[in-house]
Design a protein around this motif. Structure first.
Motif, short mmCIF file in Angstrom:
data_model
loop_
_atom_site.label_atom_id
_atom_site.label_comp_id
_atom_site.label_asym_id
_atom_site.label_seq_id
_atom_site.Cartn_x
_atom_site.Cartn_y
_atom_site.Cartn_z
N ASP A 1 26.65 27.74 35.00
CA ASP A 1 26.98 28.75 36.02
C ASP A 1 27.47 30.06 35.39
OD1 ASP A 1 26.56 27.03 38.30
OD2 ASP A 1 28.46 26.05 37.80
N ARG A 2 27.76 30.04 34.11
CA ARG A 2 28.48 31.17 33.50
C ARG A 2 27.75 32.50 33.66
NH1 ARG A 2 31.62 31.26 27.69
NH2 ARG A 2 32.06 33.51 27.65
N GLN A 3 26.46 32.53 33.37
CA GLN A 3 25.72 33.78 33.47
C GLN A 3 25.67 34.28 34.91
OE1 GLN A 3 21.85 33.64 31.66
NE2 GLN A 3 21.35 35.75 32.17
N MET A 4 25.50 33.36 35.86
CA MET A 4 25.52 33.73 37.27
C MET A 4 26.84 34.38 37.65
SD MET A 4 24.96 31.26 40.63
CE MET A 4 26.51 30.33 40.40
N LEU A 5 27.94 33.83 37.17
CA LEU A 5 29.26 34.39 37.45
C LEU A 5 29.42 35.76 36.79
CD1 LEU A 5 31.63 31.29 37.09
CD2 LEU A 5 30.38 32.08 39.09
N ALA A 6 28.96 35.86 35.54
CA ALA A 6 29.12 37.12 34.80
C ALA A 6 28.35 38.26 35.45
CB ALA A 6 28.66 36.92 33.35
N GLU A 7 27.20 37.96 36.06
CA GLU A 7 26.36 39.01 36.64
C GLU A 7 26.70 39.31 38.10
OE1 GLU A 7 22.32 37.84 35.99
OE2 GLU A 7 22.49 37.96 33.80
N ALA A 8 27.59 38.52 38.70
CA ALA A 8 27.97 38.75 40.10
C ALA A 8 28.91 39.94 40.23
CB ALA A 8 28.63 37.50 40.66
N SER A 9 28.94 40.53 41.41
CA SER A 9 29.91 41.59 41.68
C SER A 9 31.32 41.03 41.62
CB SER A 9 29.64 42.20 43.06
OG SER A 9 28.29 42.56 43.23
N ILE A 10 31.50 39.86 42.23
CA ILE A 10 32.79 39.17 42.28
C ILE A 10 32.51 37.70 42.04
CG2 ILE A 10 34.83 38.64 43.68
CD1 ILE A 10 34.04 41.14 45.39
N ALA A 11 33.33 37.05 41.24
CA ALA A 11 33.08 35.65 40.88
C ALA A 11 34.35 34.82 41.03
CB ALA A 11 32.56 35.56 39.45
N PHE A 12 34.13 33.54 41.30
CA PHE A 12 35.22 32.57 41.40
C PHE A 12 34.84 31.32 40.62
CE2 PHE A 12 35.48 35.05 45.30
CZ PHE A 12 36.84 35.31 45.40
N ARG B 1 37.28 33.41 31.19
CA ARG B 1 37.86 34.49 31.99
C ARG B 1 36.95 35.70 31.92
NH1 ARG B 1 40.99 30.84 32.78
NH2 ARG B 1 43.24 30.90 33.17
N SER B 2 36.99 36.54 32.93
CA SER B 2 36.29 37.82 32.89
C SER B 2 36.93 38.73 33.94
CB SER B 2 34.79 37.66 33.15
OG SER B 2 34.55 37.23 34.47
N ALA B 3 36.63 40.02 33.84
CA ALA B 3 37.27 40.99 34.72
C ALA B 3 36.91 40.77 36.18
CB ALA B 3 36.88 42.40 34.30
N ASN B 4 35.73 40.23 36.46
CA ASN B 4 35.29 40.04 37.85
C ASN B 4 35.63 38.66 38.40
OD1 ASN B 4 33.45 38.48 36.39
ND2 ASN B 4 31.75 38.90 37.80
N LEU B 5 36.37 37.86 37.62
CA LEU B 5 36.56 36.44 37.95
C LEU B 5 37.96 36.13 38.46
CD1 LEU B 5 35.33 33.47 37.67
CD2 LEU B 5 36.57 33.41 35.50
N THR B 6 38.02 35.30 39.50
CA THR B 6 39.27 34.75 39.99
C THR B 6 39.22 33.22 39.86
OG1 THR B 6 39.62 36.54 41.58
CG2 THR B 6 40.79 34.48 42.00
N VAL B 7 40.29 32.63 39.37
CA VAL B 7 40.39 31.17 39.22
C VAL B 7 41.26 30.63 40.34
CG1 VAL B 7 41.04 29.29 37.69
CG2 VAL B 7 40.17 31.42 36.72
N THR B 8 40.86 29.53 40.94
CA THR B 8 41.64 28.95 42.02
C THR B 8 42.98 28.43 41.50
OG1 THR B 8 40.70 26.74 41.74
CG2 THR B 8 39.56 28.25 43.25
N ASN B 9 43.91 28.31 42.40
CA ASN B 9 45.17 27.65 42.07
C ASN B 9 44.99 26.13 42.12
OD1 ASN B 9 46.75 30.08 41.86
ND2 ASN B 9 46.65 30.23 44.08
N ALA B 10 44.17 25.67 43.07
CA ALA B 10 43.95 24.23 43.26
C ALA B 10 42.84 23.75 42.35
CB ALA B 10 43.61 23.95 44.72
N ARG B 11 42.80 22.44 42.16
CA ARG B 11 41.68 21.80 41.48
C ARG B 11 41.13 20.69 42.36
NH1 ARG B 11 43.31 17.23 38.03
NH2 ARG B 11 41.81 17.93 36.45
N GLY B 12 39.95 20.20 42.03
CA GLY B 12 39.35 19.15 42.84
C GLY B 12 38.89 19.66 44.19
#
Length: 275
Positions: A216-227, A240-251
């Motif tokens: 999924d990494r390239q898809m996330l890198a090329e998106a306007s906004i990624a999670f 990590r990347s500038a356009n990426l947000t990581v969730t607080n939750a897992r699962g």
């Protein structure tokens, strides 16, 4: 201009019981709904809140399921709401339009793979080396586009994947290890290229993407906004990347959180357009 939401399925949007990772007593667990059966047995799920959030997103934006699953495996999944106009399966090797494979996209992938990559049979022979049999338990084709192996991670040498990556790179292929599955995929067969094609066809101005694995990494890198969720290959590697947000939750709760965050973004975009 329309919004496009490209979302990976397994361990991003839908979850097997082994990936729930709920850390609350059973009586406090969220209501959960079935989204996939295999031989009559429920195997994939999402929370009821996630189901409601996804329905709202489908009404407001172009939602594109994106998966490494084959077409047959994807068709077992029953997401809420109408069938999406577009879906990406087989790691981008197949583009479904109204549920049917797009022949023009298939021909494009075939041309690029033939021009730049060693044949599938070459990589299959590499993985079928008898020396690897203690940890490569089964080999499977996916639509004759790529290969995946069921592996015994405990029996597999620590340096095996790194060595395989070097060999496959020279052949024009990529490698990804996800749980008990080891994927070998031709470089042109990517989720990102298929999502870019959907963006071109729909005229979407903003692409919001979510995923958890190296595929999924390239898809996330090329998106306007990624999670991405706070689990999976990308989390293990600290991606990590500038356009990426990581969730607080897992699962499974990360899947719900991703949809909630996407919904808020869509609302903000709608307000901007109305303003």
């Amino acid at each position: 201009m329309p919004l496009l939401l490209a979302c990976d399925l397994d361990r991003t949007l839908i979850y097997s019981p082994k990936a729930f990772w709920l850390d609350v007593p059973d009586e406090q667990a969220p209501p959960i709904v079935v989204v996939e059966l295999y031989q009559g047995i429920p195997i994939s799920f999402m929370t009821r809140t996630a189901e409601t959030l996804l329905l709202a997103l489908k009404a407001a934006a172009t939602v594109v399921p994106v998966t490494t699953r084959t077409v047959a495996q994807y068709r077992r999944v029953r997401l809420p709401g109408p069938e999406p106009e577009y879906a990406v399966t087989t790691n981008g090797g197949v583009l479904l339009h109204h549920g049917e494979p797009d022949t023009h996209w298939h021909a494009s992938i075939a041309r690029r793979t033939a021009a730049h990559c060693a044949p599938l049979q070459t990589v299959q022979a590499l993985l079928a080396d008898p020396a690897f049999s203690p940890w490569i338990l089964k080999l499977r084709h996916a639509e004759d586009l790529f290969i995946y192996a069921i592996v015994d991670r405990e029996a597999m040498p620590e340096d095996f994947v790194a060595g395989l990556e070097q060999q496959c790179l020279a052949l024009g292929w990529t490698v990804s290890l996800q749980g008990r599955k080891l994927y070998c995929v031709p470089q042109p067969v990517t989720k990102s290229s298929a999502v870019a094609e959907v963006q071109r066809r729909t005229g979407a101005g903003t692409v919001i993407a979510a995923g958890d694995s190296l595929l999924d990494r390239q898809m996330l890198a090329e998106a306007s906004i990624a999670f991405r969720p706070a689990h999976g290959e990308l989390d293990d590697g600290g991606y990590r990347s500038a356009n990426l947000t990581v969730t607080n939750a897992r699962g499974i709760m990360a899947g719900e959180e991703l949809l909630l965050r996407m919904g808020r973004l869509v609302e903000q975009c709608q307000l901007v357009r109305q303003g």
